[in-house]
Write a protein that holds these residues in place. Structure first.
Motif, PDB file in Angstrom:
ATOM      1  N   ASN A 140       0.838  -1.207   0.000  1.00  0.00           N
ATOM      2  CA  ASN A 140       0.000   0.000   0.000  1.00  0.00           C
ATOM      3  C   ASN A 140       0.874   1.258   0.000  1.00  0.00           C
ATOM      4  N   LYS A 141       1.870   1.263  -0.840  1.00  0.00           N
ATOM      5  CA  LYS A 141       2.854   2.336  -0.865  1.00  0.00           C
ATOM      6  C   LYS A 141       2.219   3.711  -1.079  1.00  0.00           C
ATOM      7  N   GLN A 142       1.278   3.797  -2.003  1.00  0.00           N
ATOM      8  CA  GLN A 142       0.689   5.103  -2.322  1.00  0.00           C
ATOM      9  C   GLN A 142      -0.016   5.696  -1.109  1.00  0.00           C
ATOM     10  N   LEU A 143      -0.798   4.885  -0.402  1.00  0.00           N
ATOM     11  CA  LEU A 143      -1.506   5.370   0.773  1.00  0.00           C
ATOM     12  C   LEU A 143      -0.535   5.757   1.884  1.00  0.00           C
ATOM     13  N   VAL A 144       0.525   4.962   2.039  1.00  0.00           N
ATOM     14  CA  VAL A 144       1.526   5.248   3.069  1.00  0.00           C
ATOM     15  C   VAL A 144       2.155   6.619   2.863  1.00  0.00           C
TER      16      VAL A 144
ATOM     17  N   SER B   9       2.110   9.860   5.207  1.00  0.00           N
ATOM     18  CA  SER B   9       3.341  10.410   5.790  1.00  0.00           C
ATOM     19  C   SER B   9       3.533  11.879   5.435  1.00  0.00           C
ATOM     20  N   ASP B  10       3.112  12.266   4.223  1.00  0.00           N
ATOM     21  CA  ASP B  10       3.184  13.661   3.769  1.00  0.00           C
ATOM     22  C   ASP B  10       4.607  14.220   3.906  1.00  0.00           C
ATOM     23  N   LYS B  11       5.554  13.524   3.314  1.00  0.00           N
ATOM     24  CA  LYS B  11       6.952  13.972   3.277  1.00  0.00           C
ATOM     25  C   LYS B  11       7.503  14.262   4.673  1.00  0.00           C
ATOM     26  N   THR B  12       7.350  13.318   5.559  1.00  0.00           N
ATOM     27  CA  THR B  12       7.868  13.311   6.937  1.00  0.00           C
ATOM     28  C   THR B  12       7.047  14.152   7.911  1.00  0.00           C
ATOM     29  N   LEU B  13       5.994  14.822   7.454  1.00  0.00           N
ATOM     30  CA  LEU B  13       5.249  15.688   8.361  1.00  0.00           C
ATOM     31  C   LEU B  13       4.463  14.888   9.400  1.00  0.00           C
ATOM     32  N   ARG B  14       3.920  13.720   8.997  1.00  0.00           N
ATOM     33  CA  ARG B  14       3.180  12.892   9.941  1.00  0.00           C
ATOM     34  C   ARG B  14       4.020  11.710  10.402  1.00  0.00           C
TER      35      ARG B  14
ATOM     36  N   MET C 283       7.556   8.946   9.053  1.00  0.00           N
ATOM     37  CA  MET C 283       8.749   8.882   8.229  1.00  0.00           C
ATOM     38  C   MET C 283       9.014   7.431   7.807  1.00  0.00           C
ATOM     39  N   PRO C 284       8.297   6.952   6.790  1.00  0.00           N
ATOM     40  CA  PRO C 284       8.602   5.617   6.267  1.00  0.00           C
ATOM     41  C   PRO C 284       9.975   5.613   5.605  1.00  0.00           C
ATOM     42  N   LEU C 285      10.465   4.443   5.251  1.00  0.00           N
ATOM     43  CA  LEU C 285      11.795   4.335   4.654  1.00  0.00           C
ATOM     44  C   LEU C 285      11.956   5.242   3.444  1.00  0.00           C
ATOM     45  N   GLY C 286      10.933   5.327   2.610  1.00  0.00           N
ATOM     46  CA  GLY C 286      11.012   6.153   1.411  1.00  0.00           C
ATOM     47  C   GLY C 286      11.082   7.639   1.698  1.00  0.00           C
ATOM     48  N   ASP C 287      10.808   8.037   2.953  1.00  0.00           N
ATOM     49  CA  ASP C 287      10.903   9.440   3.342  1.00  0.00           C
ATOM     50  C   ASP C 287      12.164   9.750   4.132  1.00  0.00           C
ATOM     51  N   THR C 288      13.040   8.757   4.283  1.00  0.00           N
ATOM     52  CA  THR C 288      14.375   9.032   4.822  1.00  0.00           C
ATOM     53  C   THR C 288      15.267   9.424   3.658  1.00  0.00           C
ATOM     54  N   LEU C 289      16.386  10.052   3.937  1.00  0.00           N
ATOM     55  CA  LEU C 289      17.290  10.424   2.847  1.00  0.00           C
ATOM     56  C   LEU C 289      17.766   9.188   2.097  1.00  0.00           C
ATOM     57  N   THR C 290      18.038   8.116   2.818  1.00  0.00           N
ATOM     58  CA  THR C 290      18.503   6.870   2.199  1.00  0.00           C
ATOM     59  C   THR C 290      17.524   6.373   1.155  1.00  0.00           C
TER      60      THR C 290
ATOM     61  N   SER D  97      12.267   3.491  16.679  1.00  0.00           N
ATOM     62  CA  SER D  97      12.058   3.461  18.124  1.00  0.00           C
ATOM     63  C   SER D  97      10.683   3.994  18.485  1.00  0.00           C
ATOM     64  N   GLY D  98      10.327   3.829  19.769  1.00  0.00           N
ATOM     65  CA  GLY D  98       9.038   4.306  20.249  1.00  0.00           C
ATOM     66  C   GLY D  98       7.901   3.441  19.742  1.00  0.00           C
ATOM     67  N   GLN D  99       6.798   4.082  19.373  1.00  0.00           N
ATOM     68  CA  GLN D  99       5.665   3.363  18.800  1.00  0.00           C
ATOM     69  C   GLN D  99       5.934   3.077  17.324  1.00  0.00           C
ATOM     70  N   ILE D 100       5.830   1.820  16.962  1.00  0.00           N
ATOM     71  CA  ILE D 100       6.045   1.407  15.575  1.00  0.00           C
ATOM     72  C   ILE D 100       4.700   1.236  14.895  1.00  0.00           C
ATOM     73  N   GLN D 101       4.541   1.849  13.731  1.00  0.00           N
ATOM     74  CA  GLN D 101       3.318   1.714  12.949  1.00  0.00           C
ATOM     75  C   GLN D 101       3.581   0.767  11.770  1.00  0.00           C
ATOM     76  N   ILE D 102       2.666  -0.165  11.550  1.00  0.00           N
ATOM     77  CA  ILE D 102       2.754  -1.075  10.407  1.00  0.00           C
ATOM     78  C   ILE D 102       1.426  -1.031   9.666  1.00  0.00           C
ATOM     79  N   MET D 103       1.462  -0.677   8.402  1.00  0.00           N
ATOM     80  CA  MET D 103       0.244  -0.608   7.600  1.00  0.00           C
ATOM     81  C   MET D 103       0.232  -1.745   6.571  1.00  0.00           C
ATOM     82  N   LEU D 104      -0.796  -2.572   6.651  1.00  0.00           N
ATOM     83  CA  LEU D 104      -0.939  -3.704   5.746  1.00  0.00           C
ATOM     84  C   LEU D 104      -2.180  -3.526   4.882  1.00  0.00           C
ATOM     85  N   ASN D 105      -2.219  -4.223   3.771  1.00  0.00           N
ATOM     86  CA  ASN D 105      -3.347  -4.146   2.845  1.00  0.00           C
ATOM     87  C   ASN D 105      -4.218  -5.386   3.003  1.00  0.00           C
TER      88      ASN D 105
END
Length: 278
Positions: A108-112, A116-121, A123-130, A180-188
Motif C-alpha cells: 500500500n505504498k501510495q496510501l503510506v 506520511s506527507d513527506k515526513t510531516l506525519r 517517516m517511512p523508509l522512502g521518506d528518509t534520505l537513504t 524506536s518508540g511506537q512502531i506503525q505497520i500498515m498492511l493491505n
C-alpha cells in the motif's frame, strides 16, 4: 544489395560476425533499464531533501553520496551486487529517525506516502534520505563501458543479488534497527495473497531487525479497499483530526463514513515478531 554482397562478401561477413559477437554478450533482462539522467536525479533529490523536505538532517555531501551510490553497482555484473556494497552510501545518508514516526508497510505504498506527507506525519523508509534518493528509480551496472546498463536490468526472480534488491535490503535492515518508540505497520487487507505476505521485506528484513529495547509498542493497521471519490480525502483528514465526529470508531471497529477497519494489535504478527528477536 545482392551484387554488393557478392563483390564484398568476405569483408561484409567478417564485420557482421564481429557485430554478432559484440551484441550477443549483452544479456536482455526482464526488468527496466537504468533510469535516464540517474546522476542528475539523485543529486537533485539530495539537495531537495536536505534543503527543503527535511533540513533537520543537517549538512550532507550530496556529490560524495552520489559517488558512493554509483560505486556500489557501476562496472559490475548486475547479478553480483551485495547489500554490503552500499555500506558507504548508507553511512553517508544516515540520519536519526524521530521516535514514534517509523511507518512500515506492505502492498500500500501510495496510501503510506499520502499519510506520511513527506515526513510531516510519519517517516517511512522512502521518506528518509537513504530511501528518498532511490525511490521509484531503476539502476544496474555492466562490466562493459560505460559501466551502467540502460537497456534492461535483472528482476529479483532472475537473480537475487541485483543492484536494486540489495539496496533495499540493507536500507530496510538499517531503517528497522534505528526505529524506536511506537512502531506503525500498515498492511493491505484486500491483497489476494493476504495482508501479511511471506516472503516480503517486512517479514524478512524489517521485523527480525526490530530492537526490543528501543520499541514501546507496535500498532498494526489493516487497511481495506474503499469506494467513493471523497473517502481517501476523509481518511487523511481524520489523521489530523481524529476526534472529529466523522472520525470516531464505531462498535464494529470501523471509522464512520470511511469503511476502513483498523486493528491496533494484530496478534499473529506480534507473536511472529517476538519469536524472531527473542
Amino acid at each position: 544489395m545482392g551484387i554488393t554482397y557478392l563483390i564484398l562478401g568476405g569483408f561484409l561477413l567478417s564485420n557482421i560476425h564481429l557485430v554478432k559477437l559484440q551484441t550477443s554478450s549483452i544479456k536482455q533482462w526482464r526488468g527496466k533499464g537504468t533510469t535516464p539522467n540517474l546522476d542528475s536525479i539523485v543529486l537533485g533529490r539530495c539537495y531537495d531533501y536536505t534543503e527543503v523536505v527535511n533540513p533537520s538532517v543537517g549538512m550532507k555531501n550530496c556529490s560524495e553520496i552520489l559517488e558512493a551510490f554509483k560505486k556500489a553497482f557501476i562496472k559490475k555484473d548486475p547479478c553480483s551486487v551485495l547489500p554490503s556494497d552500499y555500506e558507504l552510501y548508507i553511512n553517508l545518508t544516515f540520519h536519526d529517525i524521530p521516535s514514534s514516526k517509523s511507518l512500515f508497510w506492505e502492498n500500500n505504498k501510495q496510501l503510506v506516502h499520502k499519510l506520511s506527507d513527506k515526513t510531516l506525519r510519519f517517516m517511512p523508509l522512502g521518506d528518509t534520505l537513504t530511501g528518498w534518493l532511490g525511490d521509484n528509480l531503476n539502476w544496474c551496472g555492466t562490466a562493459n563501458d560505460p559501466g551502467i546498463e540502460y537497456s534492461s536490468c535483472p528482476t529479483t526472480a532472475e537473480c537475487e543479488d541485483n543492484a536494486e534488491e540489495s539496496f533495499w535490503r540493507i536500507a530496510s535492515v538499517t531503517y528497522a534497527k534505528h526505529s524506536s518508540g511506537q512502531i506503525q505497520i500498515m498492511l493491505n487487507g484486500s491483497t489476494p495473497g493476504g495482508a501479511f505476505p511471506v516472503p516480503s521485506f517486512l517479514a524478512d528484513y524489517e521485523i527480525p531487525n526490530f530492537q526490543r529495547d528501543r520499541i514501546s509498542s507496535i500498532n498494526i493497521w489493516v487497511m481495506d479497499d474503499v469506494n467513493g471519490a471523497d473517502i481517501p480525502v476523509r481518511l487523511l483528514q481524520c489523521v489530523d483530526f481524529p476526534t472529529h465526529s466523522d472520525c470516531t470508531i464505531s462498535a464494529s471497529g470501523s471509522i464512520n463514513k470511511a469503511g476502513v477497519t483498523i486493528f491496533l494489535q494484530l496478534f499473529c504478527l506480534i507473536i511472529n515478531y517476538g519469536n524472531q528477536i527473542a
